[in-house]
Write a protein that holds these residues in place. Structure first.
Motif, PDB file in Angstrom:
ATOM      1  N   ALA A 611       0.868  -1.184   0.000  1.00 29.95           N
ATOM      2  CA  ALA A 611       0.000   0.000   0.000  1.00 29.95           C
ATOM      3  C   ALA A 611       0.895   1.221   0.000  1.00 29.95           C
ATOM      4  N   PRO A 612       0.433   2.296  -0.619  1.00 29.74           N
ATOM      5  CA  PRO A 612       1.318   3.477  -0.671  1.00 29.74           C
ATOM      6  C   PRO A 612       1.654   4.031   0.709  1.00 29.74           C
ATOM      7  N   GLN A 613       0.761   3.811   1.696  1.00 25.32           N
ATOM      8  CA  GLN A 613       1.032   4.350   3.033  1.00 25.32           C
ATOM      9  C   GLN A 613       1.945   3.444   3.841  1.00 25.32           C
ATOM     10  N   GLU A 614       2.230   2.295   3.279  1.00 23.35           N
ATOM     11  CA  GLU A 614       2.990   1.308   4.017  1.00 23.35           C
ATOM     12  C   GLU A 614       4.475   1.541   3.801  1.00 23.35           C
ATOM     13  N   THR A 615       5.263   1.486   4.875  1.00 21.02           N
ATOM     14  CA  THR A 615       6.705   1.613   4.688  1.00 21.02           C
ATOM     15  C   THR A 615       7.230   0.260   4.206  1.00 21.02           C
ATOM     16  N   PRO A 616       8.360   0.279   3.527  1.00 23.97           N
ATOM     17  CA  PRO A 616       8.899  -0.985   3.020  1.00 23.97           C
ATOM     18  C   PRO A 616       9.079  -2.031   4.116  1.00 23.97           C
ATOM     19  N   LEU A 617       9.499  -1.559   5.293  1.00 22.16           N
ATOM     20  CA  LEU A 617       9.733  -2.505   6.380  1.00 22.16           C
ATOM     21  C   LEU A 617       8.416  -3.127   6.844  1.00 22.16           C
ATOM     22  N   GLU A 618       7.401  -2.292   6.982  1.00 24.37           N
ATOM     23  CA  GLU A 618       6.085  -2.813   7.387  1.00 24.37           C
ATOM     24  C   GLU A 618       5.594  -3.841   6.384  1.00 24.37           C
ATOM     25  N   PHE A 619       5.820  -3.525   5.116  1.00 25.07           N
ATOM     26  CA  PHE A 619       5.397  -4.426   4.055  1.00 25.07           C
ATOM     27  C   PHE A 619       6.137  -5.755   4.162  1.00 25.07           C
ATOM     28  N   ALA A 620       7.442  -5.637   4.373  1.00 25.85           N
ATOM     29  CA  ALA A 620       8.251  -6.847   4.468  1.00 25.85           C
ATOM     30  C   ALA A 620       7.782  -7.711   5.629  1.00 25.85           C
ATOM     31  N   LEU A 621       7.457  -7.050   6.754  1.00 23.81           N
ATOM     32  CA  LEU A 621       6.985  -7.798   7.920  1.00 23.81           C
ATOM     33  C   LEU A 621       5.636  -8.448   7.615  1.00 23.81           C
ATOM     34  N   ARG A 622       4.816  -7.738   6.847  1.00 23.03           N
ATOM     35  CA  ARG A 622       3.485  -8.270   6.527  1.00 23.03           C
ATOM     36  C   ARG A 622       3.608  -9.525   5.655  1.00 23.03           C
ATOM     37  N   THR A 623       4.577  -9.510   4.716  1.00 20.38           N
ATOM     38  CA  THR A 623       4.718 -10.682   3.873  1.00 20.38           C
ATOM     39  C   THR A 623       5.214 -11.882   4.686  1.00 20.38           C
ATOM     40  N   GLY A 624       5.906 -11.589   5.780  1.00 20.67           N
ATOM     41  CA  GLY A 624       6.394 -12.662   6.633  1.00 20.67           C
ATOM     42  C   GLY A 624       7.441 -13.519   5.948  1.00 20.67           C
ATOM     43  N   ASN A 625       8.090 -12.958   4.945  1.00 19.85           N
ATOM     44  CA  ASN A 625       9.071 -13.717   4.174  1.00 19.85           C
ATOM     45  C   ASN A 625      10.466 -13.194   4.500  1.00 19.85           C
ATOM     46  N   SER A 626      11.345 -14.100   4.880  1.00 17.64           N
ATOM     47  CA  SER A 626      12.681 -13.658   5.291  1.00 17.64           C
ATOM     48  C   SER A 626      13.459 -13.098   4.096  1.00 17.64           C
ATOM     49  N   ASN A 627      13.176 -13.618   2.884  1.00 19.45           N
ATOM     50  CA  ASN A 627      13.859 -13.105   1.697  1.00 19.45           C
ATOM     51  C   ASN A 627      13.480 -11.659   1.446  1.00 19.45           C
ATOM     52  N   VAL A 628      12.185 -11.381   1.599  1.00 14.41           N
ATOM     53  CA  VAL A 628      11.724 -10.003   1.396  1.00 14.41           C
ATOM     54  C   VAL A 628      12.387  -9.111   2.438  1.00 14.41           C
ATOM     55  N   ARG A 629      12.502  -9.608   3.625  1.00 12.02           N
ATOM     56  CA  ARG A 629      13.123  -8.856   4.716  1.00 12.02           C
ATOM     57  C   ARG A 629      14.572  -8.490   4.363  1.00 12.02           C
ATOM     58  N   LEU A 630      15.270  -9.502   3.836  1.00 13.23           N
ATOM     59  CA  LEU A 630      16.668  -9.299   3.461  1.00 13.23           C
ATOM     60  C   LEU A 630      16.787  -8.257   2.343  1.00 13.23           C
ATOM     61  N   ILE A 631      15.921  -8.422   1.344  1.00 18.83           N
ATOM     62  CA  ILE A 631      15.960  -7.483   0.206  1.00 18.83           C
ATOM     63  C   ILE A 631      15.642  -6.078   0.688  1.00 18.83           C
TER      64      ILE A 631
END
Lengths: 664, 312
Positions: A611-631
């Motif tokens: 979502a545009p209001q979502e920070t990248p970190l929040e998004f990464a946490l929402r996906t719950g994917n460690s790869n996304v977190r790393l990226i």
């Protein structure tokens, strides 16, 4: 197609442009070009085969050797900077094509091509150059875009495969569009930027055209051979249509004949300076004048031409000379093309108060065998006529109708060419006709002289100008008629004056382009800029007038003016806004590292989008994917921390991205 | 000191504080952030949730002077900042510093004091100095004021004016601990814990970290993000008064400090997003009466933040 092949294609396209630019340089010989082109072609085969061609150190040694060759070429062999530099650049280019490894090598090729084009620009006036330059602009933009993409790809996590869109048609079209815009801008700058009167590098052409018939001594039979030479001597632009009378361009006047050659003895050279009105006044004349705009090729004579009889001349000369016969010459032969204007009184006799003795000198007749025969012939023809003018006209008529025009007269048994012509072969060309008439007039004690010059060549209706070639060289007669002056007579039959072959329309059209190129690009001056500004002003005024009348608007002028100014302002504002927007979008896009955009795309395909209001970190946490977190962490570093990612980090991002793509 | 070192120090500090304030890592983090941002903290909560413990614990962990001032309605400014008295022996006037002269000062129940006394803190908070009788006295460095107020009991209080509120970096709420942590609290002997707290960071180190925080990179787009949030509070329908430029400056500095606390030398959007509520909420005045309380303004700020696009 693989990326490397694409780069090679671009590079060889540029190299081909460089070689064709060099081919325009006159001093470069064809064999040299052929050798260099085949060397380049051979390197292409090797490059496609992906072999180690020349080692870096070997290349450096070779380059140094070529440089030494260049210096010696410049100092001892050709002694011309352009020729030696062209050779140097071409050899270097051919050699560099064997050493294409890093990005830098390709860039060096482009640089060499650029210098070749510069060298070519300095030595050619051919309009083909414009074509090569345009292709170069397109090519260099294309190459730079490709290289930028390549560099970006190498820096990002994408690997080195080129995105597919680069091979698509839209990509090419956009490159051509970009090039077109830059060309148009360049053109506008070329015409708008104020320029100096004289260029910094005055071009000196070494190869002036050899013309005959304008020196102090002219052998009979010198004009004949040039009658088949179609080299262009000058172009004469007229205002409006071609005149009905044939134009004669006077060169030199010859006065003394010794049986084989004509000599010039009258030499009262007078210096003519620029008058208060800015032009050179040659003589006084009241009446209609024909305005000509003349572009004269570099000739090996200081004589220059204008339609007979020139009254005013204007050009970039400091001074001009005229002799007692009304022919003009410069202080020295021009080594480059000159452009000048002349105003002439066509068909007017050339005024002269005193007739020099040479013009009536009949000593040749008395001393030669055929003298008597000629005197007899002349008096036969003019039997019963009283005035000099009538006699001259009848001789002119006689020669025109009783002699055959040919460029290869047969050898008769006469002792001199004139005797051959008059009594035996009865065939010849302009020189024979003119010489015969001059001598016959002298036999009748009418002062006369031989004039060499050119007649009008072919008329190019595309550009309203005459093309005058070597083959239009001509000679005619001027006879002194009491009360009038020197009147022109041309005893040569009309068939001898007409051009030998009619040129095709295409040739004329191409010549017109050449003429315009020379006129508006090579000789484009500050005066032309002022003229252009005035024309634009006038035209726009006209358009406004027409608009006003067609819409029948009768509003006060002030409102109209305000409206148009407003429209212009709005147009400018809109364009600026669009550009701003485009630039703004671009710079924003460029900030986000490509691997993160890719990640977002991959996730979006899987149904998870940020979502545009979502920070990248929040998004990464929402996906719950460690790869996304790393990226995301790597993205943070690069995007907000202004940190260039280390190689291992990039590799980590690459693998994470791969993992991400794999899963479902 | 680089940011990696300071991250270790801060981890130590947070860990130490966590021994006395159980189950509140976010509060501890915010308090440390406020310290690194050279800020002051307003803790708004009911009595007995550990407000004083936080202040005392922080002071003990950084081995500095700590004073506590209990604000009452008859407290005078001179009781806070100090007084000038005549020294008979030296026959000169001498300044006797008040309790404000300490590195960490706890102003307990600040809203019980009269506005006159409250405003005595203004200069101390913003300029870190006090002026008494034409003389100016520097406060010790670092200086941090922690004030508490009770949100429920309003009788006999003087609510802090906007100007005063604007000087508090953050307004936070402690909140009740969860059951497990409360159990732990009951079973432990808190005095002993406090007594056993050992200093882990020196004052010099705190100052170094404060300087380091000022050097944290804040990308241009993140500054735009801060401005966008601030502008949204100014244009929001439910907000009568938006935040001041002082507030945006504070958010910028505090986000830098939070980056250091998180072990980064650059800010990320999350720093700003997380801090915008504690920093902005107490500074805005809502349109409607009745939602001026903590929850009301917090909800408004949530609404504001969720309308701003994060720069990516």
């Amino acid at each position: 197609m693989k990326f490397s092949y694409y780069i090679i294609a671009v590079t060889y396209f540029m190299a081909a442009l460089g070689l064709s630019a060099i081919s325009l340089v006159e001093e470069i010989s064809a064999p040299f070009l052929i050798v260099m082109s085949s060397a380049a072609t051979f390197s292409l085969i090797l490059n496609l085969g992906k072999k180690e061609l020349i080692r870096g150190a070997a290349w450096n040694v070779l380059a140094a050797a070529i440089f030494i060759f260049f210096i010696s070429d410049y100092l001892f062999i050709s002694e011309s900077l352009i020729a030696s530099a062209s050779r140097f650049l071409t050899i270097l280019l051919a050699l560099k094509l064997y050493d294409l490894k890093k990005n830098r090598d390709y860039l060096i090729v482009f640089l060499l091509v650029f210098f070749q084009i510069l060298a070519s620009a300095a030595s050619t006036v051919s309009p083909v150059f414009f074509l090569i330059l345009s292709l170069f602009v397109i090519g260099i933009i294309w190459a730079m875009i490709i290289f930028n993409i390549k560099k970006d790809l190498q820096d990002s996590a994408h690997g080195s495969e080129l995105p597919k869109m680069v091979f698509g048609l839209p990509f090419f079209f956009s490159i051509i569009a970009i090039s077109a815009v830059s060309l148009v801008m360049t053109f506008m700058l070329f015409f708008i930027l104020p320029r100096m009167g004289i260029g910094f590098f005055e071009r000196k052409t070494a190869n002036t055209l050899k013309v005959s018939g304008f020196s102090d001594r002219v052998d009979l039979g010198t004009i004949g051979p040039v009658k088949q030479d179609s080299t262009i001597i000058m172009r004469v632009e007229l205002k409006g249509k071609a005149p009905t009378d044939i134009l004669y361009f006077r060169g030199t006047v010859l006065d003394t004949y010794d049986g084989f050659s004509w000599n010039k003895k009258v030499k009262d050279n007078t210096l003519i300076r620029r008058g208060y009105d800015g032009v050179f006044r040659l003589t006084k004349h009241n009446g209609r004048l024909l305005e000509q705009n003349i572009l004269l090729e570099p000739l090996d004579t200081e004589v220059f031409f204008a339609a007979s009889m020139p009254v005013f001349v204007d050009g970039m000369f400091s001074s001009i000379w005229t002799d007692g016969t009304g022919s003009m010459h410069l202080p020295s032969p021009p080594y480059s093309r000159i452009e000048y204007k002349a105003w002439s009184a066509v068909n007017a006799p050339i005024p002269d108060k005193f007739v020099k003795a040479q013009y009536a000198d009949a000593s040749y007749l008395n001393s030669s065998k055929e003298g008597k025969k000629i005197i007899e012939l002349a008096s036969d023809i003019t039997k019963g006529l009283s005035t000099d003018e009538e006699k001259a006209v009848s001789i002119e008529k006689y020669l025109r109708s009783n002699y055959k025009y040919t460029l290869n007269p047969a050898q008769g048994k006469g002792e001199s060419p004139l005797e051959d012509f008059l009594f035996y072969s009865k065939e010849g060309y302009c020189e024979h006709y003119a010489t015969a008439m001059t001598i016959m007039l002298r036999a009748l004690n009418i002062p006369s002289r031989l004039v060499t010059g050119f007649v009008q060549g072919e008329w190019n209706s595309y550009g309203n100008y005459f093309i005058i070639r070597q083959q239009d060289a001509h000679s005619w007669v001027e006879a002194y008629i009491d009360g009038k002056g020197w009147v022109r007579f041309d005893p040569t039959p009309p068939s001898g004056i007409a051009s030998l072959n009619k040129p095709m329309a295409v040739t004329l059209y191409l010549d017109m382009l050449r003429w315009k190129w020379n006129r508006y690009v090579i000789h484009y001056s500050f005066t032309d800029q002022q003229k252009l500004a005035k024309t634009v002003e006038g035209r726009s005024k006209n358009i406004f007038e027409k608009l006003r009348s067609s819409f029948n608007i009768q509003k006060p002028k002030g409102a109209q003016y305000l409206l148009s100014v407003l429209a212009v302002i709005i147009a400018i504002a809109l364009t600026t806004a669009v550009f701003w927007k485009l630039i703004g979008l671009k710079s924003k896009k460029a900030k986000t590292p490509p691997f993160y955009i890719e990640t977002l795309k991959v996730l979006k395909r899987k149904g998870i989008s940020r979502a545009p209001q979502e920070t990248p970190l929040e998004f990464a946490l929402r996906t719950g994917n460690s790869n996304v977190r790393l990226i995301t962490e790597a993205f943070h570093k690069e995007r907000y921390g202004d940190v260039e990612l280390a190689h291992e980090e990039l590799e980590g991002v690459k693998t994470a991205l791969k993992e991400l793509k794999k899963r479902k | 000191m680089d940011y990696k070192n300071s991250y270790l120090k801060i981890a130590l500090l947070k860990d130490n504080l966590g021994r006395v304030i159980k189950g509140k890592p976010e509060i501890i983090e915010l308090a440390v952030t406020a310290l690194l941002a050279r800020g002051h903290l307003l803790i708004e909560d009911v009595p007995g949730v550990g407000k004083t413990t936080l202040a005392h614990g922080l002071a003990k962990c950084i081995n500095c002077t700590f004073h506590r001032i209990q604000f009452t309605s008859d407290l005078l400014p001179s009781d806070v900042i100090g007084v000038t008295i005549f020294n008979q022996a030296a026959r000169t006037f001498e300044f006797r510093p008040g309790p404000i002269f300490a590195n960490v000062v706890l102003a307990d129940e600040i809203n019980r004091a009269t506005p006159k006394t409250q405003s005595a803190l203004l200069e101390a908070m913003s300029d870190r100095q006090v002026s008494v009788d034409k003389s100016t006295y520097k406060l010790p460095r670092p200086f941090m004021l922690l004030a508490t107020q009770n949100p429920l009991e309003y009788s006999g209080t003087f609510p802090l004016p906007e100007s005063q509120l604007d000087r508090f970096t953050m307004c936070i709420r402690m909140g009740y601990p969860d059951e497990a942590h409360e159990r732990e609290i009951i079973q432990s002997t808190s005095e002993l814990l406090m007594h056993n707290l050992t200093p882990v960071v020196s004052l010099e180190e705190v100052e170094e970290m404060q300087e380091l925080a000022e050097k944290v990179v804040v990308e241009e787009d993140l500054v735009s993000y801060i401005l966008a949030i601030a502008n949204a509070t100014r244009n929001h329908k439910g907000i009568k008064l938006g935040v001041s430029p002082r507030a945006t400056t504070t958010l910028y500095r505090t986000a830098q400090a939070l980056a250091i606390v998180s072990g980064r030398h650059y800010c990320i959007p999350d720093d700003i997003k997380r801090l915008s509520s504690p920093i902005f909420a107490h500074r805005i005045i809502p349109m409607e009466h009745g939602i001026e309380d903590f929850e009301g303004t917090q909800a408004l700020m949530e609404d504001v933040i969720n309308s701003i696009t994060v720069p990516v």
